[in-house]
Design a protein around this motif. Structure first.
Motif, PDB file in Angstrom:
ATOM      1  N   TYR A 159     -23.673  17.637  42.669  1.00 11.73           N
ATOM      2  CA  TYR A 159     -23.650  17.984  44.081  1.00 11.73           C
ATOM      3  C   TYR A 159     -22.216  18.093  44.575  1.00 11.73           C
ATOM      4  N   GLU A 160     -21.791  19.303  44.898  1.00 17.20           N
ATOM      5  CA  GLU A 160     -20.473  19.587  45.469  1.00 17.20           C
ATOM      6  C   GLU A 160     -19.378  18.816  44.726  1.00 17.20           C
ATOM      7  N   ASP A 161     -18.596  17.999  45.439  1.00 20.70           N
ATOM      8  CA  ASP A 161     -17.487  17.277  44.816  1.00 20.70           C
ATOM      9  C   ASP A 161     -17.869  15.857  44.406  1.00 20.70           C
ATOM     10  N   SER A 162     -19.171  15.576  44.382  1.00 20.13           N
ATOM     11  CA  SER A 162     -19.649  14.240  44.054  1.00 20.13           C
ATOM     12  C   SER A 162     -19.605  13.990  42.548  1.00 20.13           C
ATOM     13  N   ILE A 163     -19.602  12.723  42.173  1.00 16.98           N
ATOM     14  CA  ILE A 163     -19.730  12.375  40.755  1.00 16.98           C
ATOM     15  C   ILE A 163     -21.207  12.347  40.350  1.00 16.98           C
ATOM     16  N   TRP A 164     -22.089  12.596  41.295  1.00 15.40           N
ATOM     17  CA  TRP A 164     -23.523  12.482  41.064  1.00 15.40           C
ATOM     18  C   TRP A 164     -24.191  13.835  40.905  1.00 15.40           C
ATOM     19  N   ALA A 165     -25.281  13.826  40.149  1.00 18.81           N
ATOM     20  CA  ALA A 165     -26.135  15.000  40.003  1.00 18.81           C
ATOM     21  C   ALA A 165     -27.516  14.657  40.558  1.00 18.81           C
ATOM     22  N   PHE A 166     -28.185  15.672  41.111  1.00 15.20           N
ATOM     23  CA  PHE A 166     -29.469  15.475  41.780  1.00 15.20           C
ATOM     24  C   PHE A 166     -30.494  16.479  41.273  1.00 15.20           C
ATOM     25  N   PRO A 167     -31.779  16.141  41.365  1.00 16.55           N
ATOM     26  CA  PRO A 167     -32.818  17.101  40.971  1.00 16.55           C
ATOM     27  C   PRO A 167     -32.870  18.270  41.945  1.00 16.55           C
ATOM     28  N   PHE A 191     -33.904  10.502  43.199  1.00 21.17           N
ATOM     29  CA  PHE A 191     -32.936   9.835  42.340  1.00 21.17           C
ATOM     30  C   PHE A 191     -31.630  10.619  42.282  1.00 21.17           C
ATOM     31  N   LYS A 192     -30.626   9.949  41.755  1.00 22.82           N
ATOM     32  CA  LYS A 192     -29.379  10.602  41.377  1.00 22.82           C
ATOM     33  C   LYS A 192     -28.950  10.017  40.042  1.00 22.82           C
ATOM     34  N   ILE A 193     -28.160  10.779  39.291  1.00 20.01           N
ATOM     35  CA  ILE A 193     -27.676  10.355  37.985  1.00 20.01           C
ATOM     36  C   ILE A 193     -26.210  10.766  37.866  1.00 20.01           C
ATOM     37  N   ILE A 194     -25.425   9.972  37.160  1.00 18.86           N
ATOM     38  CA  ILE A 194     -24.024  10.338  36.975  1.00 18.86           C
ATOM     39  C   ILE A 194     -23.959  11.738  36.365  1.00 18.86           C
ATOM     40  N   SER A 195     -23.022  12.546  36.778  1.00 17.46           N
ATOM     41  CA  SER A 195     -23.066  13.968  36.431  1.00 17.46           C
ATOM     42  C   SER A 195     -22.357  14.317  35.126  1.00 17.46           C
ATOM     43  N   SER A 196     -21.639  13.363  34.518  1.00 16.85           N
ATOM     44  CA  SER A 196     -20.961  13.674  33.252  1.00 16.85           C
ATOM     45  C   SER A 196     -20.664  12.397  32.486  1.00 16.85           C
ATOM     46  N   ILE A 197     -20.454  12.536  31.196  1.00 14.70           N
ATOM     47  CA  ILE A 197     -20.097  11.394  30.358  1.00 14.70           C
ATOM     48  C   ILE A 197     -18.713  10.842  30.718  1.00 14.70           C
ATOM     49  N   PRO A 198     -17.694  11.696  30.967  1.00 12.72           N
ATOM     50  CA  PRO A 198     -16.409  11.134  31.419  1.00 12.72           C
ATOM     51  C   PRO A 198     -16.554  10.291  32.694  1.00 12.72           C
ATOM     52  N   TYR A 199     -17.405  10.744  33.631  1.00  7.60           N
ATOM     53  CA  TYR A 199     -17.626   9.953  34.845  1.00  7.60           C
ATOM     54  C   TYR A 199     -18.324   8.626  34.514  1.00  7.60           C
ATOM     55  N   LEU A 200     -19.248   8.648  33.551  1.00 12.58           N
ATOM     56  CA  LEU A 200     -19.925   7.412  33.159  1.00 12.58           C
ATOM     57  C   LEU A 200     -18.913   6.414  32.603  1.00 12.58           C
ATOM     58  N   MET A 204     -15.925   1.401  33.710  1.00  4.75           N
ATOM     59  CA  MET A 204     -14.641   0.706  33.629  1.00  4.75           C
ATOM     60  C   MET A 204     -14.109   0.326  35.012  1.00  4.75           C
ATOM     61  N   GLY A 205     -14.896   0.615  36.059  1.00  2.00           N
ATOM     62  CA  GLY A 205     -14.524   0.197  37.399  1.00  2.00           C
ATOM     63  C   GLY A 205     -13.629   1.151  38.154  1.00  2.00           C
ATOM     64  N   TYR A 206     -13.443   2.392  37.654  1.00  2.00           N
ATOM     65  CA  TYR A 206     -12.561   3.340  38.323  1.00  2.00           C
ATOM     66  C   TYR A 206     -13.055   3.721  39.716  1.00  2.00           C
ATOM     67  N   PHE A 207     -14.360   3.652  39.942  1.00  2.00           N
ATOM     68  CA  PHE A 207     -14.927   4.014  41.239  1.00  2.00           C
ATOM     69  C   PHE A 207     -15.258   2.781  42.079  1.00  2.00           C
ATOM     70  N   GLY A 208     -14.695   1.655  41.681  1.00  2.39           N
ATOM     71  CA  GLY A 208     -14.942   0.400  42.384  1.00  2.39           C
ATOM     72  C   GLY A 208     -15.912  -0.470  41.606  1.00  2.39           C
ATOM     73  N   ASN A 209     -15.731  -1.775  41.707  1.00  2.47           N
ATOM     74  CA  ASN A 209     -16.585  -2.708  40.973  1.00  2.47           C
ATOM     75  C   ASN A 209     -18.045  -2.600  41.372  1.00  2.47           C
ATOM     76  N   SER A 210     -18.312  -2.200  42.608  1.00  2.00           N
ATOM     77  CA  SER A 210     -19.697  -2.121  43.074  1.00  2.00           C
ATOM     78  C   SER A 210     -20.472  -0.987  42.411  1.00  2.00           C
TER      79      SER A 210
END
Length: 265
Positions: free
Chosen positions: A22-30, A71-80, A85-91
């Protein structure tokens, strides 16, 4: 399979199931609209690591063909990798897939997801509660749409509102050892990591029966073990129609000690 191959296979998998970033998000959606209506509610996370991300994603996306979750799912393996590793925050660590369940069927959805994923390996989601102390199914109460009241700090301190579904697992305490209030008098029955104990409740000064079971004992081919059965029986005894019947025992207490489940009657 090297990291680059995993990344390519994951990208192809998302395309196969019509899931897009979705746009500039790290997430992918159905490719169907969400039906979320409330700003706050229960949500479920399925965790994954690099080596099983494709397996878990395929299993979930296949399951979703029947259930059509929001649902949403991480959009790529590099993002996963970066997320874990906490790059997007510990939460955000561990939140490979986020499911927004029907708020009237949260326990039902948790049970379904747990059944399919509880033996898969995932990284711990620190902001969530591990469902039945499983390895990669987590849940929490928090923001679904907008944090309009600015109260969701992703630290487990946001309590569910009174009008949402009560989750039996949520109220159970988690301990590293048996609570000091119970003095074990004798073992009535022991079968490996499962058994029945006679104990004295030092708070009430009454004798109690403690049943316990650890993971993987007496496991079925479907993955259901003695601990699952004990949890189900315990939650059943919590139901009003059972509590009001003198035929059944009353649950005095229930809790986890590490991965084992204990119920006191």
């Amino acid at each position: 399979m090297n990291k680059e191959d995993i990344a390519i296979q994951f990208e192809l998998l998302l395309k196969e199931y019509s899931v897009a970033r979705y746009e500039d998000s790290i997430w992918a959606f159905p490719d169907y609209p969400h039906h979320i209506k409330s700003n706050y509610g229960w949500k479920i996370h399925i965790s994954a690591i690099l080596t099983n991300a494709i397996q878990i994603a395929r299993k979930f996306l296949t399951l979703n063909q029947k259930y059509h979750f929001d649902f949403k799912i991480i959009s790529s393996i590099p993002y996963l990798e970066q997320m874990n590793m906490g790059y997007f925050g510990n939460s955000q660590v561990g939140k490979f897939i986020t499911i927004y369940p029907d708020q009237s069927a949260v326990t039902e959805t948790l049970e379904l997801i747990y059944y399919y994923f509880h033996d898969d390996v995932g990284i711990r989601v620190g902001s969530d509660i591990s469902y039945k102390q499983g390895l990669n199914v987590y849940y929490r109460y928090g923001t679904l749409l907008d944090d309009v009241e600015n109260i969701d700090k992703r630290d487990k301190k946001l309590k569910p509102s009174s009008n949402v579904e009560k989750i039996y697992d949520y109220r159970l305490e988690r301990y590293n050892s048996l609570p000091a209030r119970y003095l074990i008098l004798k073992a009535i029955k022991q079968n490996g990591p499962s058994g029945v104990l006679l104990a004295l409740d030092l708070q009430t000064k009454l004798k109690v029966i403690i049943r316990y079971a650890d993971k993987y004992y007496n496991i079925e081919s479907a993955g259901i073990d003695e601990r699952d059965r004990l949890i189900s029986a315990s939650s059943l005894l919590e139901k009003d129609f059972v509590r009001n019947s003198s035929f059944f025992e009353t649950v005095v207490d229930a809790f986890y000690v590490n991965d084992a489940f204990f119920v006191v009657t």
